[in-house]
Design an enzyme around this catalytic site. Structure first.
Site, PDB file in Angstrom:
ATOM      1  N   HIS A  68       0.853  -1.181   0.000  1.00 19.13           N
ATOM      2  CA  HIS A  68       0.000   0.000   0.000  1.00 19.13           C
ATOM      3  C   HIS A  68       0.884   1.224   0.000  1.00 19.13           C
ATOM      4  CE1 HIS A  68      -3.537   2.478   0.764  1.00 19.13           C
ATOM      5  NE2 HIS A  68      -2.725   3.203   1.501  1.00 19.13           N
ATOM      6  N   ASP A 119     -15.104   3.031   7.896  1.00 22.34           N
ATOM      7  CA  ASP A 119     -14.108   3.905   7.272  1.00 22.34           C
ATOM      8  C   ASP A 119     -14.745   4.800   6.219  1.00 22.34           C
ATOM      9  OD1 ASP A 119     -11.320   4.759   6.742  1.00 22.34           O
ATOM     10  OD2 ASP A 119     -11.804   3.966   4.763  1.00 22.34           O
ATOM     11  N   ARG A 163     -14.570  13.170   8.004  1.00 20.93           N
ATOM     12  CA  ARG A 163     -13.297  13.861   8.235  1.00 20.93           C
ATOM     13  C   ARG A 163     -13.006  14.842   7.115  1.00 20.93           C
ATOM     14  NH1 ARG A 163      -9.508   9.132   8.222  1.00 20.93           N
ATOM     15  NH2 ARG A 163      -7.867  10.706   8.351  1.00 20.93           N
ATOM     16  N   SER A 193      -7.536   4.131   9.166  1.00 20.46           N
ATOM     17  CA  SER A 193      -8.260   4.054   7.899  1.00 20.46           C
ATOM     18  C   SER A 193      -7.557   3.091   6.939  1.00 20.46           C
ATOM     19  CB  SER A 193      -8.352   5.460   7.294  1.00 20.46           C
ATOM     20  OG  SER A 193      -8.903   5.401   5.995  1.00 20.46           O
ATOM     21  N   LYS A 218      -8.706  -1.200   6.148  1.00 20.46           N
ATOM     22  CA  LYS A 218      -9.030  -1.715   4.817  1.00 20.46           C
ATOM     23  C   LYS A 218      -8.105  -2.863   4.439  1.00 20.46           C
ATOM     24  CE  LYS A 218      -9.082   2.527   3.338  1.00 20.46           C
ATOM     25  NZ  LYS A 218      -9.161   3.785   2.582  1.00 20.46           N
TER      26      LYS A 218
END
Lengths: 454, 454
Positions: free
Chosen positions: A95, A174, A181, A196, A200
């Site tokens: 990621h 999320d 947010r 967050s 995921k």
């Protein structure tokens, strides 16, 4: 602890306002309290206005690593999780926290799969300068990304790699929290970002995770210290939740590679899988990929992993795996031989240097904004994107440039006005900084946070 | 500045999330921005979840005096304002930040009016250990508090004094914001408290304002420094808005006076207007009242004001004015001669000292909670209150006590269980602290913030 939550719910003694007060005063919330908060939020018992006040209190007071782990797990539990255990082998995932021209996933999915490590990549579309990985792949004619969980698993079992959008109801907490947010100035809180991302990742069930935490003017986190904080927290959460996780901190002071745009980045990925890509993109892919092989127990150290990946590029196996991936998802695999089959912008405008010198700076965020202005990215969830639009940077930091020499090429759609192209040209010119002497070599990988959080 | 707001609204460039970000980063919001925020909130364009995040950002980052003034004025402008200029003379007003057994308004309204200074007092019911001033007055049989603006003005023109509930749509922004702060742990922010109090005062249009900022264990603000901050900010707002305002900082370490309860405090006010009240209550009423006369230009300094007020108590004029006030609002004015006509609790339980000693502490908050438990106050807006319930403290700090001597009397309703009374008895006993030697004299008025904010 779960018993405590249930008890508190039954007697109605938990009030979200008390939890906000507790966090506001700097105390750590317990597992039971965070479960109550997230469950209540998803089920509607905790309204948006309490959650936004809580998010702001978290922004100011932070969270301990344990709190962030409990928050993440509460978020994971808010929805479905995907079970990929049926796929044989150690599934690798990566990621990136996001930068400009980040083509690594397009390269790494086939490259790591070519080494025999299964890659079942769930990607998003997202908002940003270009589309997300799904948008980039969809610029390949025919490419399908909407696979069911069963199709995803079948594809990975069959050819070792698949890249698809999320179809399951993963981490609804999320989705809700991020939307909140976004409009309450609470996006840039390290623990909320970490929860967050990690929620995921955990919900998608990989075997191990390599994080690329970007740092610099073109990244969300400008300072090295912030990047280390986020990396350490995410590694703490991942490893705390039983997912082997490491992070590289990498520089995002100039765009990665040369291409910024959807089809342009696919072309660049093809070049990189052929061994002809930009050196910085290749270096980063090898660094991340080496760690992916290492965490998947394919090799005992990341350097050995890099050597395997270099060999797979050199002998054509990596590009062949990308061909297989594209064909398996109904795309025109011929693009790997002839990138000219990718969508191509109607106008190509060369931007030339206005003076001699060495490139010492190349403002990534400004290039990203210019690409966005060309229509390559999404400003809102409903924006459509132009797959062909983008910018190719002919010169990067350290390069010598002569006046009149091309520094970049603008790829603009038919509908782009000449005013827009002119403005993008000026944005590109002012993104470059020149000096009479070259600057020192730019370091790409700035640091590592390993499984022990060091 | 107003032009800037209008311009920004027209081009749609103001986003509440940008204003939250600005405040979160510690910058001061402009007048235009605060107007946009409050207008938008009242009109529904700025949702609760943005306002609660903003309130939390204000909690952490504070506000400059100028910002707090602009916020207050934006709140005043959110609704109606009352114009009391038709009332001849300089109208005096006072406000207390709230403590336990605060009977000052009941004494000061008739006392200051008796000195020829008009008092048009708008009061609330509020939540707390006892009811608000309206609830206390309504414990007098027949007393009416729901006057229209015209009736209020007529009453003040006629007899110089009236105490009524708010009928006009004063400061709707405060009603909305207070309800939101109450459930998002953002009540105790000095600038938000100051703006809330001062917006209501400014909207009610007095000629001058004396603030009683309570400080100590029984007050909202425990520390002297906090009390000074709030007092200075409120004086800055008041005087900045053209309302002459001063503040006394007063001790709330023990309950004020002896009575805590609705009818019990009316009786105590009658005693005080007769010159027979508890010394601390009389001292505070004279200090606040002296300043009210001074700001109303009746006297040139507050000490001269005190002398006038003492004389009005001594010659019966003050009590006569209370009689007039009660009669004018349909109450049974005979209570001023015979407080036995006030509602009286079915059970009176004397609490006795368990040892000899001097009282060196008397926890105000604990006494307040005990009175609340007896049913004298409201826990929610819909709670009904028992006008007769309460506690009378027979001993206060500095008093010598012998074992077995009464220290307090509990006034409990018919419905109060013996368990409740027993628990209240224990709360009272543990609220008292005894030592072998007396402590030094307790100072009641701890400080002054004048019109210059000094």
């Amino acid at each position: 602890m779960q018993n405590e939550v249930d008890y508190l719910k039954v007697v109605g003694r938990v009030r979200a306002s008390d939890l906000i007060l507790k966090k506001r005063s700097g105390s750590a919330l317990s597992e039971a309290e965070l479960n109550y908060l997230i469950d209540g939020y998803v089920q509607g018992a905790v309204p948006d206005y309490q959650m936004s006040a809580m998010a702001m209190a978290i922004y100011f007071m932070g969270m301990t690593e344990e709190e962030a782990l409990f928050l993440t797990l509460a978020m994971v539990n808010s929805g479905d999780t995907i079970s990929l255990e049926v796929i044989p082998g150690a599934r690798a995932d990566k990621h990136s926290t996001g930068g400009v021209g980040d083509t690594t996933t397009l390269v790494l999915a086939p490259l790591v799969a070519a080494a025999g490590v299964p890659v079942a990549k769930l990607s998003g579309r997202g908002l940003g300068h270009t589309g997300g990985t799904l948008d980039k792949l969809e610029s390949i004619p025919g490419f399908q990304t909407d696979l069911s969980a069963a199709e995803l698993i079948a594809a990975v079992k069959n050819i070792g790699v698949a890249v698809a959008g999320q179809t399951a109801n993963l981490v609804p907490a999320d989705k809700m929290l991020y939307a909140l947010r976004d409009v309450t100035a609470t996006v840039d809180s390290i623990p909320l970002i970490a929860a967050s991302i990690m929620s995921k990742k955990l919900a998608a069930g990989p075997g191990s995770l390599v994080l690329d935490v970007k740092c610099g003017s073109g990244a969300f986190l400008k300072e090295l210290e912030q990047a280390y904080s986020l990396a350490r927290l995410m590694c703490g959460i991942g490893n705390g939740a039983g997912l082997e996780t490491i992070a590289l901190i990498t520089s995002m002071d100039q765009p990665l590679g040369r291409a910024v745009g959807n089809a342009l980045e696919v072309e660049e990925a093809i070049l990189t899988l052929r061994g002809e890509g930009p050196p910085d993109l290749e270096e980063l892919c090898l660094a991340l990929g080496g760690w992916m092989l290492c965490l998947s127990k394919k090799v005992s150290d990341p350097e050995a992993g890099k050597d395997i990946l270099k060999a797979l590029i050199a002998d054509g196996t990596a590009l062949e795996k990308f061909r297989e991936l594209i064909a398996n998802q109904q795309g025109n695999a011929a693009v790997t031989e002839d990138p000219g089959l990718l969508p191509r912008a109607e106008k190509q405008v060369t931007v030339k240097a206005v003076k001699d010198g060495f490139v010492v700076g190349l403002k990534a965020e400004q290039i990203g904004n210019a690409v966005m202005a060309l229509g390559a990215g999404r400003e809102t969830r409903d924006s459509s994107i132009d797959p062909a639009a983008g910018i190719v940077l002919e010169k990067k930091i350290g390069d010598r440039v002569k006046k009149g020499e091309p520094i970049a090429v603008i790829h603009a759609g038919h509908a782009s006005s000449s005013e827009l192209v002119y403005s993008v040209e000026n944005q590109i010119i002012s993104a470059y900084e020149f000096e009479d002497r070259p600057c020192g070599k730019q370091q790409l990988v700035l640091g590592l946070v390993d499984q022990k959080g060091r």
